[in-house]
Design a protein around this motif. Structure first.
Motif, PDB file in Angstrom:
ATOM      1  N   ALA A  77     -47.705  59.680  33.568  1.00 20.03           N
ATOM      2  CA  ALA A  77     -47.465  59.442  34.992  1.00 20.03           C
ATOM      3  C   ALA A  77     -45.999  59.682  35.355  1.00 20.03           C
ATOM      4  O   ALA A  77     -45.706  60.309  36.381  1.00 20.03           O
ATOM      5  CB  ALA A  77     -47.871  58.023  35.368  1.00 20.03           C
ATOM      6  N   VAL A  78     -45.090  59.221  34.518  1.00 21.55           N
ATOM      7  CA  VAL A  78     -43.662  59.408  34.771  1.00 21.55           C
ATOM      8  C   VAL A  78     -43.329  60.899  34.760  1.00 21.55           C
ATOM      9  O   VAL A  78     -42.572  61.390  35.604  1.00 21.55           O
ATOM     10  CB  VAL A  78     -42.809  58.628  33.739  1.00 21.55           C
ATOM     11  N   SER A  79     -43.930  61.615  33.827  1.00 21.97           N
ATOM     12  CA  SER A  79     -43.723  63.062  33.758  1.00 21.97           C
ATOM     13  C   SER A  79     -44.199  63.740  35.039  1.00 21.97           C
ATOM     14  O   SER A  79     -43.507  64.600  35.606  1.00 21.97           O
ATOM     15  CB  SER A  79     -44.472  63.621  32.549  1.00 21.97           C
ATOM     16  N   LYS A  83     -42.064  50.423  39.232  1.00 27.10           N
ATOM     17  CA  LYS A  83     -43.237  49.566  39.451  1.00 27.10           C
ATOM     18  C   LYS A  83     -44.222  49.701  38.290  1.00 27.10           C
ATOM     19  O   LYS A  83     -44.759  48.703  37.788  1.00 27.10           O
ATOM     20  CB  LYS A  83     -43.914  49.947  40.765  1.00 27.10           C
ATOM     21  N   LEU A  84     -44.452  50.941  37.851  1.00 23.81           N
ATOM     22  CA  LEU A  84     -45.390  51.180  36.756  1.00 23.81           C
ATOM     23  C   LEU A  84     -44.874  50.594  35.443  1.00 23.81           C
ATOM     24  O   LEU A  84     -45.639  49.981  34.690  1.00 23.81           O
ATOM     25  CB  LEU A  84     -45.639  52.683  36.591  1.00 23.81           C
ATOM     26  N   ALA A 133     -52.456  59.851  38.700  1.00 21.72           N
ATOM     27  CA  ALA A 133     -51.757  59.404  37.494  1.00 21.72           C
ATOM     28  C   ALA A 133     -51.324  57.942  37.634  1.00 21.72           C
ATOM     29  O   ALA A 133     -51.470  57.145  36.699  1.00 21.72           O
ATOM     30  CB  ALA A 133     -50.550  60.293  37.225  1.00 21.72           C
ATOM     31  N   ILE A 134     -50.831  57.578  38.812  1.00 23.66           N
ATOM     32  CA  ILE A 134     -50.410  56.193  39.068  1.00 23.66           C
ATOM     33  C   ILE A 134     -51.612  55.255  38.997  1.00 23.66           C
ATOM     34  O   ILE A 134     -51.558  54.188  38.378  1.00 23.66           O
ATOM     35  CB  ILE A 134     -49.702  56.089  40.442  1.00 23.66           C
TER      36      ILE A 134
END
Length: 83
Positions: free
Chosen positions: A51-53, A75-76, A31-32
Motif C-alpha cells: 500500500a505504501v508503495s 494512518k495505516l 490497497a488501503i
C-alpha cells in the motif's frame, strides 16, 4: 461559432488524464482498504508495504498531494502497529 481545435484537444486531454487519475486513485483506495481489513499483523504488514508503495507511486505522478499521501501512510502504519 463552433469550438476551436485547441478547445477540443484540451477536452480530449482532460478526459484522458481524468480516466488515468481515477484508475490510480482506485488502485490506491483498494490497497488501503486491504490493509484496514487485515486481521493478522504479519498479513497486514505485507499489505502495508504494498500500500505504501502504491501511495508513493500515485503521489510521485502528481495525482495526490504529498501531505495526503503522508497522512494515509501514517494512518495505516498506526493501524498495523495496533494489531
Amino acid at each position: 461559432m463552433g469550438a476551436k481545435g485547441s478547445e477540443l484537444k484540451r477536452v480530449r486531454q482532460a478526459r484522458k488524464s481524468n480516466l488515468r487519475n481515477n484508475h490510480y486513485k482506485s488502485m490506491m483506495r483498494t490497497a488501503i482498504k486491504n490493509v484496514m481489513q487485515a486481521n493478522k499483523k504479519d498479513d497486514a504488514s505485507d499489505l502495508l508495504t504494498k500500500a505504501v508503495s502504491t501511495i508513493d507511486r500515485v503521489c510521485t505522478k502528481g495525482i495526490i498531494h504529498r501531505n495526503y499521501a503522508s497522512r494515509h501512510k501514517s494512518k495505516l502504519a498506526k493501524y498495523v502497529n495496533s494489531l
